[in-house]
Design a protein around this motif. Sequence first.
Motif, mmCIF file in Angstrom:
data_model
loop_
_atom_site.group_PDB
_atom_site.id
_atom_site.type_symbol
_atom_site.label_atom_id
_atom_site.label_comp_id
_atom_site.label_asym_id
_atom_site.label_seq_id
_atom_site.Cartn_x
_atom_site.Cartn_y
_atom_site.Cartn_z
ATOM 1 N N GLN A 1 0.839 -1.180 0.000
ATOM 2 C CA GLN A 1 0.000 0.000 0.000
ATOM 3 C C GLN A 1 0.881 1.239 0.000
ATOM 4 O O GLN A 1 1.727 1.415 0.863
ATOM 5 C CB GLN A 1 -0.905 0.004 1.239
ATOM 6 C CG GLN A 1 -1.868 1.153 1.321
ATOM 7 C CD GLN A 1 -3.008 1.041 0.318
ATOM 8 O OE1 GLN A 1 -3.189 -0.006 -0.273
ATOM 9 N NE2 GLN A 1 -3.748 2.112 0.143
ATOM 10 N N VAL A 2 0.686 2.103 -0.965
ATOM 11 C CA VAL A 2 1.449 3.340 -1.061
ATOM 12 C C VAL A 2 0.726 4.430 -0.284
ATOM 13 O O VAL A 2 -0.473 4.634 -0.470
ATOM 14 C CB VAL A 2 1.623 3.750 -2.527
ATOM 15 C CG1 VAL A 2 2.357 5.074 -2.624
ATOM 16 C CG2 VAL A 2 2.377 2.664 -3.293
ATOM 17 N N GLN A 3 1.456 5.104 0.569
ATOM 18 C CA GLN A 3 0.879 6.201 1.338
ATOM 19 C C GLN A 3 1.639 7.489 1.063
ATOM 20 O O GLN A 3 2.865 7.474 0.931
ATOM 21 C CB GLN A 3 0.911 5.878 2.826
ATOM 22 C CG GLN A 3 -0.009 4.722 3.203
ATOM 23 C CD GLN A 3 -0.069 4.472 4.703
ATOM 24 O OE1 GLN A 3 0.924 4.660 5.401
ATOM 25 N NE2 GLN A 3 -1.224 4.070 5.181
ATOM 26 N N LEU A 4 0.899 8.590 1.000
ATOM 27 C CA LEU A 4 1.469 9.910 0.772
ATOM 28 C C LEU A 4 1.065 10.800 1.945
ATOM 29 O O LEU A 4 -0.122 10.868 2.293
ATOM 30 C CB LEU A 4 0.945 10.519 -0.520
ATOM 31 C CG LEU A 4 1.430 9.942 -1.857
ATOM 32 C CD1 LEU A 4 0.887 8.539 -2.116
ATOM 33 C CD2 LEU A 4 1.040 10.860 -2.999
ATOM 34 N N VAL A 5 2.032 11.485 2.519
ATOM 35 C CA VAL A 5 1.770 12.355 3.658
ATOM 36 C C VAL A 5 2.361 13.729 3.377
ATOM 37 O O VAL A 5 3.584 13.868 3.245
ATOM 38 C CB VAL A 5 2.353 11.779 4.953
ATOM 39 C CG1 VAL A 5 2.059 12.727 6.120
ATOM 40 C CG2 VAL A 5 1.773 10.396 5.242
ATOM 41 N N GLU A 6 1.480 14.730 3.310
ATOM 42 C CA GLU A 6 1.915 16.113 3.072
ATOM 43 C C GLU A 6 2.155 16.837 4.384
ATOM 44 O O GLU A 6 1.543 16.512 5.408
ATOM 45 C CB GLU A 6 0.865 16.889 2.267
ATOM 46 C CG GLU A 6 0.491 16.306 0.927
ATOM 47 C CD GLU A 6 -0.754 15.438 0.997
ATOM 48 O OE1 GLU A 6 -1.416 15.271 -0.045
ATOM 49 O OE2 GLU A 6 -1.068 14.921 2.085
ATOM 50 N N SER A 7 2.996 17.846 4.312
ATOM 51 C CA SER A 7 3.234 18.731 5.446
ATOM 52 C C SER A 7 3.719 20.073 4.918
ATOM 53 O O SER A 7 4.064 20.200 3.738
ATOM 54 C CB SER A 7 4.255 18.140 6.412
ATOM 55 O OG SER A 7 5.506 17.974 5.768
ATOM 56 N N GLY A 26 7.025 3.230 0.090
ATOM 57 C CA GLY A 26 7.232 2.348 -1.048
ATOM 58 C C GLY A 26 8.651 2.391 -1.552
ATOM 59 O O GLY A 26 9.397 3.336 -1.277
ATOM 60 N N ARG A 27 9.027 1.373 -2.298
ATOM 61 C CA ARG A 27 10.410 1.215 -2.723
ATOM 62 C C ARG A 27 10.658 1.626 -4.164
ATOM 63 O O ARG A 27 11.784 1.521 -4.638
ATOM 64 C CB ARG A 27 10.832 -0.248 -2.533
ATOM 65 C CG ARG A 27 10.887 -0.663 -1.070
ATOM 66 C CD ARG A 27 11.309 -2.098 -0.922
ATOM 67 N NE ARG A 27 10.285 -3.021 -1.381
ATOM 68 C CZ ARG A 27 10.421 -4.336 -1.342
ATOM 69 N NH1 ARG A 27 11.548 -4.875 -0.917
ATOM 70 N NH2 ARG A 27 9.439 -5.120 -1.754
ATOM 71 N N THR A 28 9.630 2.095 -4.855
ATOM 72 C CA THR A 28 9.803 2.441 -6.264
ATOM 73 C C THR A 28 9.495 3.902 -6.530
ATOM 74 O O THR A 28 9.017 4.261 -7.607
ATOM 75 C CB THR A 28 8.915 1.546 -7.135
ATOM 76 O OG1 THR A 28 7.545 1.718 -6.733
ATOM 77 C CG2 THR A 28 9.319 0.095 -7.028
ATOM 78 N N PHE A 29 9.761 4.742 -5.550
ATOM 79 C CA PHE A 29 9.409 6.163 -5.651
ATOM 80 C C PHE A 29 10.009 6.800 -6.898
ATOM 81 O O PHE A 29 9.361 7.617 -7.546
ATOM 82 C CB PHE A 29 9.886 6.901 -4.404
ATOM 83 C CG PHE A 29 9.662 8.387 -4.459
ATOM 84 C CD1 PHE A 29 10.718 9.259 -4.659
ATOM 85 C CD2 PHE A 29 8.385 8.910 -4.308
ATOM 86 C CE1 PHE A 29 10.519 10.633 -4.708
ATOM 87 C CE2 PHE A 29 8.174 10.284 -4.355
ATOM 88 C CZ PHE A 29 9.236 11.140 -4.564
ATOM 89 N N SER A 30 11.217 6.451 -7.249
ATOM 90 C CA SER A 30 11.890 7.098 -8.366
ATOM 91 C C SER A 30 11.216 6.817 -9.708
ATOM 92 O O SER A 30 11.492 7.499 -10.700
ATOM 93 C CB SER A 30 13.356 6.666 -8.436
ATOM 94 O OG SER A 30 13.450 5.269 -8.649
ATOM 95 N N TRP A 114 -3.122 9.260 -3.622
ATOM 96 C CA TRP A 114 -3.307 10.637 -3.168
ATOM 97 C C TRP A 114 -3.043 10.754 -1.684
ATOM 98 O O TRP A 114 -3.340 9.837 -0.910
ATOM 99 C CB TRP A 114 -4.735 11.094 -3.449
ATOM 100 C CG TRP A 114 -5.016 11.278 -4.894
ATOM 101 C CD1 TRP A 114 -5.364 10.317 -5.790
ATOM 102 C CD2 TRP A 114 -4.949 12.499 -5.635
ATOM 103 N NE1 TRP A 114 -5.526 10.853 -7.044
ATOM 104 C CE2 TRP A 114 -5.282 12.204 -6.970
ATOM 105 C CE3 TRP A 114 -4.640 13.819 -5.296
ATOM 106 C CZ2 TRP A 114 -5.315 13.171 -7.964
ATOM 107 C CZ3 TRP A 114 -4.677 14.788 -6.284
ATOM 108 C CH2 TRP A 114 -5.008 14.454 -7.609
ATOM 109 N N GLY A 115 -2.517 11.910 -1.291
ATOM 110 C CA GLY A 115 -2.410 12.240 0.106
ATOM 111 C C GLY A 115 -3.678 12.900 0.604
ATOM 112 O O GLY A 115 -4.595 13.186 -0.169
#
Length: 124
Positions: A1-7, A26-30, A114-115
């Motif tokens: 599960q990919v999670q996005l956290v904004e700040s 996640g391990r494939t961000f690039s 999406w975050g």
Amino acid sequence: QVQLVESGGGLVQAGGSLRLSCVVSGRTFSSYGMGWFRQAPGKEREFVAAIMGSGSRINYADSVKGRFTISRDNAKNTVYLQMNSLKPEDTAVYCCAADNGGYFGYSPQAYDYWGQGTQVTVSS
């Protein structure tokens, strides 16, 4: 599960600056195309900026060109949005989005993850 956290959101006076961050699990961000979108009350979600996985290509909305800069640090799984010369009309909830196919365009429907968003308020 990919999670996005904004700040990084907050309240700033017109003409001021903020830097938003979005950390992605996640391990494939690039390989992800990454985008920033915003939504003001009563308005549709609006494209702001997007960046290719390698960082070598970038797209901006005309409304933010010359004021906002998107960048990414693939070693930190993080994408940034540096916002300068802020205007009251930039007030919105800003969300980052990721596409695992590498898309970095204008269409929100193309993004897979999406975050939750971070509030940016610019006072006049």
